[in-house]
Design a protein around this motif. Structure first.
Motif, PDB file in Angstrom:
ATOM      1  N   LEU A   1       0.834  -1.200   0.000  1.00 29.91           N
ATOM      2  CA  LEU A   1       0.000   0.000   0.000  1.00 29.91           C
ATOM      3  C   LEU A   1       0.872   1.255   0.000  1.00 29.91           C
ATOM      4  CD1 LEU A   1      -2.893   1.115   0.162  1.00 29.91           C
ATOM      5  CD2 LEU A   1      -2.673   1.033   2.639  1.00 29.91           C
ATOM      6  N   LEU A   2       1.941   1.238   0.797  1.00 28.90           N
ATOM      7  CA  LEU A   2       2.879   2.362   0.809  1.00 28.90           C
ATOM      8  C   LEU A   2       3.477   2.569  -0.575  1.00 28.90           C
ATOM      9  CD1 LEU A   2       4.649   4.513   2.283  1.00 28.90           C
ATOM     10  CD2 LEU A   2       6.297   2.679   2.650  1.00 28.90           C
ATOM     11  N   ALA A   3       3.872   1.498  -1.240  1.00 29.10           N
ATOM     12  CA  ALA A   3       4.453   1.625  -2.580  1.00 29.10           C
ATOM     13  C   ALA A   3       3.432   2.196  -3.560  1.00 29.10           C
ATOM     14  CB  ALA A   3       4.963   0.268  -3.063  1.00 29.10           C
TER      15      ALA A   3
ATOM     16  N   PHE B   1      11.367   2.251  -0.504  1.00 28.18           N
ATOM     17  CA  PHE B   1      11.196   1.457   0.707  1.00 28.18           C
ATOM     18  C   PHE B   1       9.977   0.552   0.608  1.00 28.18           C
ATOM     19  CE2 PHE B   1      14.336   3.975   2.880  1.00 28.18           C
ATOM     20  CZ  PHE B   1      14.812   3.117   3.848  1.00 28.18           C
ATOM     21  N   GLY B   2       8.880   1.064   0.077  1.00 26.65           N
ATOM     22  CA  GLY B   2       7.681   0.245  -0.064  1.00 26.65           C
ATOM     23  C   GLY B   2       7.909  -0.960  -0.952  1.00 26.65           C
ATOM     24  N   MET B   3       8.587  -0.751  -2.067  1.00 26.23           N
ATOM     25  CA  MET B   3       8.864  -1.862  -2.972  1.00 26.23           C
ATOM     26  C   MET B   3       9.809  -2.879  -2.343  1.00 26.23           C
ATOM     27  SD  MET B   3       9.114   0.306  -6.541  1.00 26.23           S
ATOM     28  CE  MET B   3      10.111  -0.905  -7.329  1.00 26.23           C
ATOM     29  N   SER B   4      10.872  -2.400  -1.712  1.00 28.71           N
ATOM     30  CA  SER B   4      11.839  -3.330  -1.140  1.00 28.71           C
ATOM     31  C   SER B   4      11.262  -4.077   0.066  1.00 28.71           C
ATOM     32  CB  SER B   4      13.128  -2.604  -0.746  1.00 28.71           C
ATOM     33  OG  SER B   4      12.897  -1.701   0.308  1.00 28.71           O
ATOM     34  N   LEU B   5      10.474  -3.392   0.882  1.00 29.95           N
ATOM     35  CA  LEU B   5       9.872  -4.066   2.026  1.00 29.95           C
ATOM     36  C   LEU B   5       8.803  -5.071   1.594  1.00 29.95           C
ATOM     37  CD1 LEU B   5       9.614  -1.164   4.617  1.00 29.95           C
ATOM     38  CD2 LEU B   5      11.245  -3.049   4.574  1.00 29.95           C
ATOM     39  N   THR B   6       8.109  -4.797   0.500  1.00 28.14           N
ATOM     40  CA  THR B   6       7.155  -5.767  -0.030  1.00 28.14           C
ATOM     41  C   THR B   6       7.877  -7.026  -0.476  1.00 28.14           C
ATOM     42  OG1 THR B   6       5.648  -4.017  -0.746  1.00 28.14           O
ATOM     43  CG2 THR B   6       5.378  -6.164  -1.775  1.00 28.14           C
TER      44      THR B   6
ATOM     45  N   ALA C   1       6.184  -6.377  13.110  1.00 29.49           N
ATOM     46  CA  ALA C   1       5.824  -5.210  13.926  1.00 29.49           C
ATOM     47  C   ALA C   1       6.822  -4.073  13.743  1.00 29.49           C
ATOM     48  CB  ALA C   1       5.744  -5.603  15.397  1.00 29.49           C
ATOM     49  N   ILE C   2       8.099  -4.388  13.754  1.00 29.59           N
ATOM     50  CA  ILE C   2       9.122  -3.354  13.615  1.00 29.59           C
ATOM     51  C   ILE C   2       9.056  -2.696  12.239  1.00 29.59           C
ATOM     52  CG2 ILE C   2      11.623  -2.979  13.459  1.00 29.59           C
ATOM     53  CD1 ILE C   2      11.854  -5.176  15.679  1.00 29.59           C
ATOM     54  N   LEU C   3       8.897  -3.500  11.200  1.00 33.61           N
ATOM     55  CA  LEU C   3       8.860  -2.938   9.856  1.00 33.61           C
ATOM     56  C   LEU C   3       7.547  -2.206   9.576  1.00 33.61           C
ATOM     57  CD1 LEU C   3      10.767  -5.662   7.838  1.00 33.61           C
ATOM     58  CD2 LEU C   3      11.588  -3.454   8.654  1.00 33.61           C
ATOM     59  N   THR C   4       6.461  -2.627  10.207  1.00 33.94           N
ATOM     60  CA  THR C   4       5.214  -1.871  10.084  1.00 33.94           C
ATOM     61  C   THR C   4       5.374  -0.496  10.726  1.00 33.94           C
ATOM     62  OG1 THR C   4       3.903  -3.901  10.075  1.00 33.94           O
ATOM     63  CG2 THR C   4       2.750  -1.869  10.613  1.00 33.94           C
ATOM     64  N   PHE C   5       6.049  -0.441  11.861  1.00 34.45           N
ATOM     65  CA  PHE C   5       6.346   0.843  12.491  1.00 34.45           C
ATOM     66  C   PHE C   5       7.196   1.703  11.562  1.00 34.45           C
ATOM     67  CE2 PHE C   5       9.282   3.417  15.087  1.00 34.45           C
ATOM     68  CZ  PHE C   5       8.358   4.262  15.680  1.00 34.45           C
ATOM     69  N   GLU C   6       8.166   1.107  10.882  1.00 30.73           N
ATOM     70  CA  GLU C   6       9.006   1.849   9.945  1.00 30.73           C
ATOM     71  C   GLU C   6       8.177   2.405   8.783  1.00 30.73           C
ATOM     72  OE1 GLU C   6      13.035   1.318   7.265  1.00 30.73           O
ATOM     73  OE2 GLU C   6      12.278  -0.383   8.398  1.00 30.73           O
ATOM     74  N   ILE C   7       7.204   1.637   8.314  1.00 31.04           N
ATOM     75  CA  ILE C   7       6.334   2.103   7.235  1.00 31.04           C
ATOM     76  C   ILE C   7       5.535   3.320   7.692  1.00 31.04           C
ATOM     77  CG2 ILE C   7       4.276   1.497   5.892  1.00 31.04           C
ATOM     78  CD1 ILE C   7       5.435  -1.341   5.714  1.00 31.04           C
TER      79      ILE C   7
END
Length: 84
Positions: free
Chosen positions: A8-10, A36-41, A70-76
């Protein structure tokens, strides 16, 4: 949940790059969020693919997966706030 949030971020960042003309240090304002959105996906999808293969310690695997999510959702959330 984490993969959906990063995708969704991407998507929002891709729309933001088209709609928002602001430039920061020579790059579009939404470029960092898009990358970041693409790489985290991709990272989240890779984890979803690999974690079922770790069968030796299922409780530890589940705990680590939830902690990473949880940590990466916080980063998003932080990235989305910075982009606005």
């Amino acid at each position: 949940m984490f993969v959906i949030a990063s995708a969704l971020l991407a998507g929002v960042a891709a729309i933001g790059m088209v709609v928002d003309p602001r430039i920061v240090v020579g790059m579009p304002n939404w470029a960092k969020s898009l990358k970041f959105g693409m790489s985290l996906t991709l990272y989240g999808l890779t984890l979803l693919w690999m974690l079922p293969m770790a069968t030796r310690w299922p409780r530890l695997t589940k705990t680590v997966a939830h902690a990473i999510g949880a940590i990466l959702t916080f980063e998003i959330v932080v990235l989305a706030i910075q982009a606005v």
